[in-house]
Design a protein around this motif. Structure first.
Motif, PDB file in Angstrom:
ATOM      1  N   PHE A  50       0.578  -0.772   0.101  1.00 41.49           N
ATOM      2  CA  PHE A  50      -0.631  -0.218   0.047  1.00 41.49           C
ATOM      3  C   PHE A  50       0.870   0.854  -0.061  1.00 41.49           C
ATOM      4  CE2 PHE A  50      -3.728  -2.606   1.732  1.00 41.49           C
ATOM      5  CZ  PHE A  50      -4.982  -1.378   0.582  1.00 41.49           C
ATOM      6  N   ASN A  51       0.430   2.199  -0.366  1.00 43.93           N
ATOM      7  CA  ASN A  51       1.023   3.716  -0.759  1.00 43.93           C
ATOM      8  C   ASN A  51       2.787   3.910  -1.581  1.00 43.93           C
ATOM      9  OD1 ASN A  51      -0.991   4.309   0.728  1.00 43.93           O
ATOM     10  ND2 ASN A  51      -0.491   4.345   2.613  1.00 43.93           N
ATOM     11  N   ALA A  52       2.601   2.936  -2.271  1.00 48.23           N
ATOM     12  CA  ALA A  52       4.022   3.295  -2.808  1.00 48.23           C
ATOM     13  C   ALA A  52       3.196   2.811  -4.747  1.00 48.23           C
ATOM     14  CB  ALA A  52       4.808   1.481  -2.455  1.00 48.23           C
ATOM     15  N   PHE A  53       4.410   3.234  -5.431  1.00 46.61           N
ATOM     16  CA  PHE A  53       3.667   2.723  -6.669  1.00 46.61           C
ATOM     17  C   PHE A  53       4.706   1.589  -7.363  1.00 46.61           C
ATOM     18  CE2 PHE A  53       2.759   6.776  -7.461  1.00 46.61           C
ATOM     19  CZ  PHE A  53       1.546   7.176  -7.880  1.00 46.61           C
ATOM     20  N   ALA A  54       4.224   0.720  -7.722  1.00 46.42           N
ATOM     21  CA  ALA A  54       4.768   0.456  -8.938  1.00 46.42           C
ATOM     22  C   ALA A  54       4.780  -0.152 -10.611  1.00 46.42           C
ATOM     23  CB  ALA A  54       4.195  -1.642  -9.148  1.00 46.42           C
ATOM     24  N   HIS A  55       5.766   0.264 -11.103  1.00 43.13           N
ATOM     25  CA  HIS A  55       6.019   0.702 -12.455  1.00 43.13           C
ATOM     26  C   HIS A  55       6.732  -0.234 -13.157  1.00 43.13           C
ATOM     27  CE1 HIS A  55       5.666   4.971 -11.873  1.00 43.13           C
ATOM     28  NE2 HIS A  55       6.346   4.835 -10.694  1.00 43.13           N
ATOM     29  N   ALA A  56       5.706  -0.366 -14.181  1.00 42.17           N
ATOM     30  CA  ALA A  56       6.262  -1.583 -15.521  1.00 42.17           C
ATOM     31  C   ALA A  56       7.578  -1.114 -16.410  1.00 42.17           C
ATOM     32  CB  ALA A  56       5.186  -1.414 -16.450  1.00 42.17           C
ATOM     33  N   ALA A  76       1.954   2.696 -14.682  1.00 45.65           N
ATOM     34  CA  ALA A  76       2.164   2.842 -13.346  1.00 45.65           C
ATOM     35  C   ALA A  76       0.682   2.482 -12.433  1.00 45.65           C
ATOM     36  CB  ALA A  76       2.610   4.171 -13.292  1.00 45.65           C
ATOM     37  N   LEU A  77       0.538   1.470 -12.272  1.00 46.36           N
ATOM     38  CA  LEU A  77       0.079   1.350 -10.394  1.00 46.36           C
ATOM     39  C   LEU A  77       0.360   1.396  -9.537  1.00 46.36           C
ATOM     40  CD1 LEU A  77      -0.876  -2.194 -11.784  1.00 46.36           C
ATOM     41  CD2 LEU A  77      -1.890  -0.018 -12.430  1.00 46.36           C
ATOM     42  N   ALA A  78      -0.625   1.997  -8.289  1.00 45.39           N
ATOM     43  CA  ALA A  78      -0.569   2.047  -6.707  1.00 45.39           C
ATOM     44  C   ALA A  78      -1.365   2.050  -5.926  1.00 45.39           C
ATOM     45  CB  ALA A  78       0.449   3.748  -6.815  1.00 45.39           C
ATOM     46  N   GLN A  79      -2.190   1.134  -5.296  1.00 43.92           N
ATOM     47  CA  GLN A  79      -2.785   0.952  -4.144  1.00 43.92           C
ATOM     48  C   GLN A  79      -3.037   1.596  -2.811  1.00 43.92           C
ATOM     49  OE1 GLN A  79      -5.004  -1.045  -5.777  1.00 43.92           O
ATOM     50  NE2 GLN A  79      -3.125  -1.194  -6.869  1.00 43.92           N
ATOM     51  N   LEU A  80      -3.396   2.615  -2.481  1.00 48.03           N
ATOM     52  CA  LEU A  80      -3.769   3.553  -1.160  1.00 48.03           C
ATOM     53  C   LEU A  80      -4.686   3.032  -0.523  1.00 48.03           C
ATOM     54  CD1 LEU A  80      -3.709   7.243  -3.300  1.00 48.03           C
ATOM     55  CD2 LEU A  80      -2.288   5.701  -2.881  1.00 48.03           C
TER      56      LEU A  80
END
Length: 455
Positions: A50-56, A76-80
């Motif tokens: 949570f609260n961090a970006f995952a970039h391809a 770019a995905l992020a779950q907050l």
């Protein structure tokens, strides 16, 4: 025989359970997506907390496991998680390059946008706050994004012009940051359903637990009160742990009926062809189900909202089923076709031309990509050209501004045609046209994409 808290008969329970599936499946699907992003990763992105970006690592390639993934955008995905308080988001200056961050709540409502169309491409800092938050907003912030639920998915895309453009994209990726500002620790996972629930009732247990933790809007809560006889509004110990066989059968039939209803609607939801047999089908209004939470970067005009709230539940279920890539139509319109102008299936056994006169009117960019059928994978090509569009260098335009694209297994011999070539697989394929920030003629239907013609 008492089948549920309301003592309803099997047929009534089944019908109510089907309605509950249509209403609640977006919540369950969205939170399964969140769990996947946290634990396994999704598509081209690795898992991230949570609260961090995952970039391809880059745009899609023929080996990308996600069907119909774009070849000119980097995910770019992020779950907050806002249960512990607000999160601060920093976005960099992209130097005019297209990007978008779309914010979706736990019920799959897209409620805010940042990026080229919505807020520009300059750098900024945004405060994302949970429901009911009333703290102080720092003066230096660009603005506040009010989240309808304490868990939010951020689905982002950064324009990329191929492998040579990735150093620029990687530098930007490092500048997209999230900082938890709350005075309490945020969650590390989602609320867990009870483990003793039968597998057949897992959906209803997840819906029960997650509805309680992520309340819907007031108007939606009034609608979901009708599901009380199913046990979905009960707190504490799950009513499904000790469910009798009659209730299990009735809920199972309702689940199957609800799924069938959503699947049938999914087949109908794309717009019908506007022209002759073989024309493109577009998806531009699947996100119009959100009528309660329209924040930064959204449009609140009537044409972007479904007036009938109950009808919107089925559209919302279809949108959640079709995936998380689809934005509102004013951000992007996707058009697809698998047939030529004569209604025949597109196949690499033939060569095709697509004459765009004029090319699609957009305020960002457009691109055409082909995928094999039925897998939806990009076509392997030694030249690395997986898409062609308004950002493709060296295209040969006509004197009148028109553009004729050539699609075939092998490149054309004519140099001008070869400049406008897009490789296709030897077998069946589907073409996808993506129109990013479409102009009004696209939105009102006055611009119609032509059909493919056999060369």
């Amino acid at each position: 025989m008492t089948l549920g808290p309301g003592g309803r008969e099997p047929d009534a329970v089944t019908a109510l359970a089907a309605d509950a599936y249509v209403y609640g499946s977006p919540l369950v699907r969205t939170l399964h997506f969140v769990q996947s992003c946290l634990q396994e990763g999704y598509g081209t992105t690795a898992p991230a907390p949570f609260n961090a970006f995952a970039h391809a690592d880059g745009p899609a390639t023929p080996g990308t496991p996600v069907p119909y993934a774009p070849a000119d955008l980097v995910d770019a995905l992020a779950q907050l998680d806002l249960s512990g308080g607000p999160v601060r988001l920093h976005v960099p200056d992209t130097g005019g390059a297209y990007y978008v961050l779309r914010f979706t709540d736990a019920w799959s409502n897209s409620f805010a946008y940042l990026g080229s169309r919505a807020t520009g491409t300059g750098k900024g800092d945004w405060l994302i706050v949970p429901p009911g938050w009333s703290g102080t907003v720092p003066d230096e912030l660009s603005g506040v994004i009010d989240a309808p639920t304490s868990v939010v998915s951020v689905v982002g895309h950064l324009a990329c012009d191929g492998p040579g453009d990735m150093p620029r994209v990687r530098a930007l990726q490092q500048e997209f940051t999230l900082t938890h500002l709350g005075d309490r620790a945020h969650r590390t996972g989602l609320p867990a359903p009870e483990s003793g629930v039968p597998r057949e009732l897992r959906f209803f247990e997840e819906l029960r637990v997650w509805m309680a933790d992520f309340p819907a809007s007031a108007a939606d809560r009034a609608h979901q009160d009708r599901f009380q006889p199913l046990g979905l509004l009960e707190e504490g110990v799950s009513p499904y742990v000790s469910a009798g066989p009659g209730l299990v059968r009735a809920l199972g039939r309702g689940l199957a009926l609800g799924r069938l209803r959503v699947e049938e609607a999914a087949r109908r939801v794309v717009s019908m062809p506007a022209g002759p047999y073989g024309s493109w089908r577009t998806i531009g209004h699947l996100r119009d189900h959100n009528v309660d939470h329209l924040g930064v970067g959204t449009l609140a005009a009537p044409e972007w909202k479904i007036a009938d709230r109950e009808a919107s539940y089925l559209v919302r279920a279809v949108a959640a089923r079709r995936g998380h890539r689809l934005p509102h139509g004013y951000e992007a319109v996707y058009a697809t076709t698998a047939r030529d102008s004569g209604g025949r299936p597109l196949s690499g056994a033939h060569a095709y031309v697509l004459r765009l006169a004029p090319p699609p009117p957009v305020r960002a960019f457009w691109s055409l990509t082909v995928y094999d059928r039925p897998g939806g994978r990009l076509v392997p090509d030694t030249a690395g050209r997986f898409a062609v569009g308004s950002r493709t260098p060296g295209l040969a335009y006509g004197a009148d501004g028109s553009l004729t694209l050539h699609l075939s297994v092998s490149p054309p011999g004519d140099p001008r045609a070869a400049a406008n070539w897009l490789p296709v697989p030897p077998g069946a394929f589907r073409a996808v046209m993506r129109l990013h920030v479409p102009a009004q003629p696209v939105l009102d239907g006055s611009y119609v994409l032509p059909a493919f013609g056999r060369a």
